[in-house]
Design a protein around this motif. Structure first.
Motif, PDB file in Angstrom:
ATOM      1  N   VAL A 121      43.344  47.250  35.892  1.00  0.00           N
ATOM      2  CA  VAL A 121      42.459  47.603  34.779  1.00  0.00           C
ATOM      3  C   VAL A 121      41.302  48.466  35.287  1.00  0.00           C
ATOM      4  N   ALA A 122      40.688  48.046  36.397  1.00  0.00           N
ATOM      5  CA  ALA A 122      39.583  48.825  36.961  1.00  0.00           C
ATOM      6  C   ALA A 122      40.071  50.159  37.512  1.00  0.00           C
ATOM      7  N   GLY A 123      41.224  50.136  38.189  1.00  0.00           N
ATOM      8  CA  GLY A 123      41.745  51.371  38.774  1.00  0.00           C
ATOM      9  C   GLY A 123      42.100  52.422  37.750  1.00  0.00           C
ATOM     10  N   ALA A 124      42.455  51.991  36.539  1.00  0.00           N
ATOM     11  CA  ALA A 124      42.820  52.938  35.483  1.00  0.00           C
ATOM     12  C   ALA A 124      41.656  53.833  35.087  1.00  0.00           C
ATOM     13  N   THR A 125      40.437  53.424  35.383  1.00  0.00           N
ATOM     14  CA  THR A 125      39.275  54.240  35.025  1.00  0.00           C
ATOM     15  C   THR A 125      38.975  55.316  36.061  1.00  0.00           C
ATOM     16  N   LEU A 126      39.503  55.160  37.287  1.00  0.00           N
ATOM     17  CA  LEU A 126      39.030  55.992  38.397  1.00  0.00           C
ATOM     18  C   LEU A 126      39.716  57.355  38.491  1.00  0.00           C
ATOM     19  N   MET A 127      41.047  57.352  38.628  1.00  0.00           N
ATOM     20  CA  MET A 127      41.744  58.592  38.946  1.00  0.00           C
ATOM     21  C   MET A 127      41.653  59.650  37.838  1.00  0.00           C
ATOM     22  N   PRO A 128      41.848  59.292  36.545  1.00  0.00           N
ATOM     23  CA  PRO A 128      41.698  60.330  35.515  1.00  0.00           C
ATOM     24  C   PRO A 128      40.291  60.909  35.488  1.00  0.00           C
ATOM     25  N   ALA A 129      39.284  60.062  35.714  1.00  0.00           N
ATOM     26  CA  ALA A 129      37.907  60.555  35.686  1.00  0.00           C
ATOM     27  C   ALA A 129      37.648  61.541  36.815  1.00  0.00           C
ATOM     28  N   THR A 130      38.212  61.291  38.005  1.00  0.00           N
ATOM     29  CA  THR A 130      37.960  62.209  39.119  1.00  0.00           C
ATOM     30  C   THR A 130      38.564  63.586  38.853  1.00  0.00           C
ATOM     31  N   LEU A 131      39.814  63.619  38.401  1.00  0.00           N
ATOM     32  CA  LEU A 131      40.444  64.911  38.129  1.00  0.00           C
ATOM     33  C   LEU A 131      39.785  65.629  36.956  1.00  0.00           C
ATOM     34  N   ALA A 132      39.404  64.866  35.929  1.00  0.00           N
ATOM     35  CA  ALA A 132      38.750  65.485  34.769  1.00  0.00           C
ATOM     36  C   ALA A 132      37.410  66.092  35.156  1.00  0.00           C
ATOM     37  N   LEU A 133      36.662  65.406  36.006  1.00  0.00           N
ATOM     38  CA  LEU A 133      35.377  65.952  36.455  1.00  0.00           C
ATOM     39  C   LEU A 133      35.585  67.209  37.304  1.00  0.00           C
ATOM     40  N   ILE A 134      36.642  67.227  38.113  1.00  0.00           N
ATOM     41  CA  ILE A 134      36.959  68.444  38.875  1.00  0.00           C
ATOM     42  C   ILE A 134      37.254  69.592  37.921  1.00  0.00           C
ATOM     43  N   ARG A 135      38.009  69.315  36.853  1.00  0.00           N
ATOM     44  CA  ARG A 135      38.341  70.364  35.872  1.00  0.00           C
ATOM     45  C   ARG A 135      37.082  70.933  35.232  1.00  0.00           C
ATOM     46  N   ASN A 136      36.076  70.082  35.028  1.00  0.00           N
ATOM     47  CA  ASN A 136      34.841  70.539  34.397  1.00  0.00           C
ATOM     48  C   ASN A 136      33.824  71.085  35.394  1.00  0.00           C
ATOM     49  N   LEU A 137      33.951  70.721  36.655  1.00  0.00           N
ATOM     50  CA  LEU A 137      33.050  71.262  37.683  1.00  0.00           C
ATOM     51  C   LEU A 137      33.485  72.647  38.147  1.00  0.00           C
ATOM     52  N   PHE A 138      34.801  72.876  38.223  1.00  0.00           N
ATOM     53  CA  PHE A 138      35.337  74.096  38.822  1.00  0.00           C
ATOM     54  C   PHE A 138      36.162  74.852  37.786  1.00  0.00           C
ATOM     55  N   HIS A 139      35.565  75.870  37.197  1.00  0.00           N
ATOM     56  CA  HIS A 139      36.261  76.673  36.190  1.00  0.00           C
ATOM     57  C   HIS A 139      36.980  77.867  36.820  1.00  0.00           C
TER      58      HIS A 139
END
Length: 507
Positions: A121-139
């Protein structure tokens, strides 16, 4: 998002001075998950000896994390798009660290299974958030490729750090200590992430549909449970019922997403052939690899007699190859093509797994080490490029949901791989001929056989261990052959599905 806004957003992203420091925080989250996944395999013999799980319980300990995380990833990725990806990442990391303590101090197989489920349950929050933040940090596409490469390389580095650190801890402390190494990483991630990570979310997210969340969870867990049980024990009525319920729930989930004005997951993403091809490649690749990886640590320790630290170091070539390939994958894919890099990487992994079908109890390390190096290089190229394709195929507002689809494919593949290929190993192993007086637990797992042998006369113990190890290796080689077939078929499918795909495309 309109086209008139794109140049400004790109310029802002390129000029943002803190984006690389922010990336360093995101890769800590990746490291957290990767280390946790690898130390479990190393600790499995000790968990078997201490908690005395049955063979089925041992598989549940190995794959319940993947079951739960696969069922929740899409929901959590979509939740991050709505409430903020930074917020959900930091909350999830805190929970991940706290639940790791419960894993460390589990006293029964049932409690260990529950702890692994909560960790999912906790792990489900981590990986999508990291990739999504990369998508928004690096255009900028090239910067994003490098960032994704670093992200993937860190995950691979975690698979190396995990066994080595875990091996050291297992030689000096009890098995629960391997889960406690999550705590300092989590603490640094949260404290530094509060300062460095920018918040991002979908500006027009719509409501978080709880009916879709429940349908996704029931559907994924039902289907994966059915596959696991049918592979292990045949088509019993409860497994078939769970599969039907899961399939019906997933069908309902898809139908609901197509009718909602703001769906939890936009199913139109799958109309993009590159997106669908990358997701399918990830799922089947992990399916082909995971069963082998789960049992490899047991082979090194219980068959070849290596100490935990030595076993961890023996797995290092795979991580080294993946790190090296991940860092250059974007550049290579632009010079040649996406499908050449992905298909070539998958074919290399398939051939390396095929080479492992010749394993026996006395196979020398050069053969195993070379195969693991090729597996790492091939997987590093493939996973890095497919992650980049998935991120570049969607608008940044949907980055969380798209990243969750990518991670769901990964976790679903892991669960199915452990269930199907792991059941092959377990099924072949259980049939070995044991000397008279052998306890029933010896047929449940190789760890159980080693423990049983310690209380038997010398000759009977040696006969038991020889027969059990031979059966275990036979199962492992059959699983490696099945994994090789899956990887080679996936390489061929990726060649056609990723035709004309380019990394330079982006929103």
């Amino acid at each position: 998002m309109t086209s008139t806004l794109r140049p400004a957003a790109t310029t802002e992203a390129v000029q943002r001075p803190g984006r690389w420091l922010a990336l360093s925080v995101l890769v800590l989250a990746v490291l957290l998950v990767a280390v946790d996944a690898t130390v479990l395999g190393l600790a499995t013999p000790y968990i078997s000896e201490d908690l005395k799980p049955t063979g089925t319980q041992l598989l549940w300990i190995g794959d319940v994390y993947s079951f739960v995380i696969a069922g929740l990833l899409v929901s959590m990725g979509s939740l991050g798009d709505r409430i903020g990806r930074k917020r959900i990442l930091l909350v999830g990391a805190t929970a991940f660290g706290a639940i790791s303590v419960l894993n460390a101090y589990a006293t029964t197989p049932e409690l260990m299974i529950l702890a692994r489920a909560l960790l999912g349950v906790a792990g489900a929050t981590l990986m999508p958030a990291t990739l999504a933040l990369i998508r928004n940090l690096f255009h900028d596409p090239r910067e994003r490729s490098l960032a994704v490469g670093i992200w993937g390389a860190t995950a691979s580095a975690g698979t190396a750090v995990g066994p080595i650190a875990g091996g050291f801890l297992l030689e000096h402390f009890w098995w629960g200590s391997v889960f406690l190494i999550n705590l300092p990483v989590m603490a640094v991630l949260v404290l530094v992430g509060i300062k460095l990570l920018p918040e991002s979310r979908n500006p027009n997210p719509g409501p978080w549909d709880m009916a879709s969340v429940l349908l996704s969870l029931v559907g994924m867990i039902g289907v994966v449970y059915a596959v696991k049980e049918i592979a292990s024990h045949g088509a019993a009525w409860d497994a078939v019922a769970a599969g039907i319920l899961g399939a019906a729930a997933l069908y309902g989930f898809v139908r609901r997403q197509l009718t909602l004005p703001t769906p939890l997951l936009d199913m139109r993403l799958f109309r993009n052939r590159g997106f669908s091809g990358a997701v399918l490649a990830d799922l089947l690749t992990i399916l082909g690899l995971s069963g082998l990886v789960f049992f490899l640590s047991q082979y090194l320790q219980l068959v070849q007699g290596r100490r935990p630290l030595e076993a961890g170091l023996a797995e290092l070539p795979a991580a080294v190859g993946a790190v090296a390939a991940g860092l250059v994958a974007g550049t290579v894919a632009r010079r040649y093509s996406v499908r050449v890099v992905v298909s070539g990487g998958l074919a290399a992994v398939g051939l390396a797994l095929a080479a492992l079908t010749v394993l026996d109890q006395s196979t020398g390390y050069p053969v195993l080490g070379a195969a693991l190096l090729v597996v790492g290089i091939g997987a590093g190229f493939s996973f890095t490029v497919t992650a980049d394709v998935i991120l570049s195929s969607v608008p940044k507002e949907q980055a969380g949901a798209a990243s969750a689809v990518s991670e769901t494919a990964y976790e679903l593949g892991a669960a199915l791989g452990i269930a199907v290929l792991g059941s092959i190993v377990t099924g072949v192993y259980r049939g070995f001929a044991a000397p008279a007086g052998t306890p029933d637990g010896a047929h449940e797992s190789l760890g159980g056989a080693v423990e049983a042998a310690s209380g038997m006369p010398t000759d009977a113990a040696q006969a038991l261990l020889t027969s059990a190890r031979e059966a275990f290796v036979n199962g492992l080689t059959i699983a490696a052959g099945a994994g090789a077939a899956v990887l080679l078929v996936t390489a061929a499918a990726a060649w056609f599905m990723l035709k004309n795909q380019r990394l330079d495309k982006g929103f």
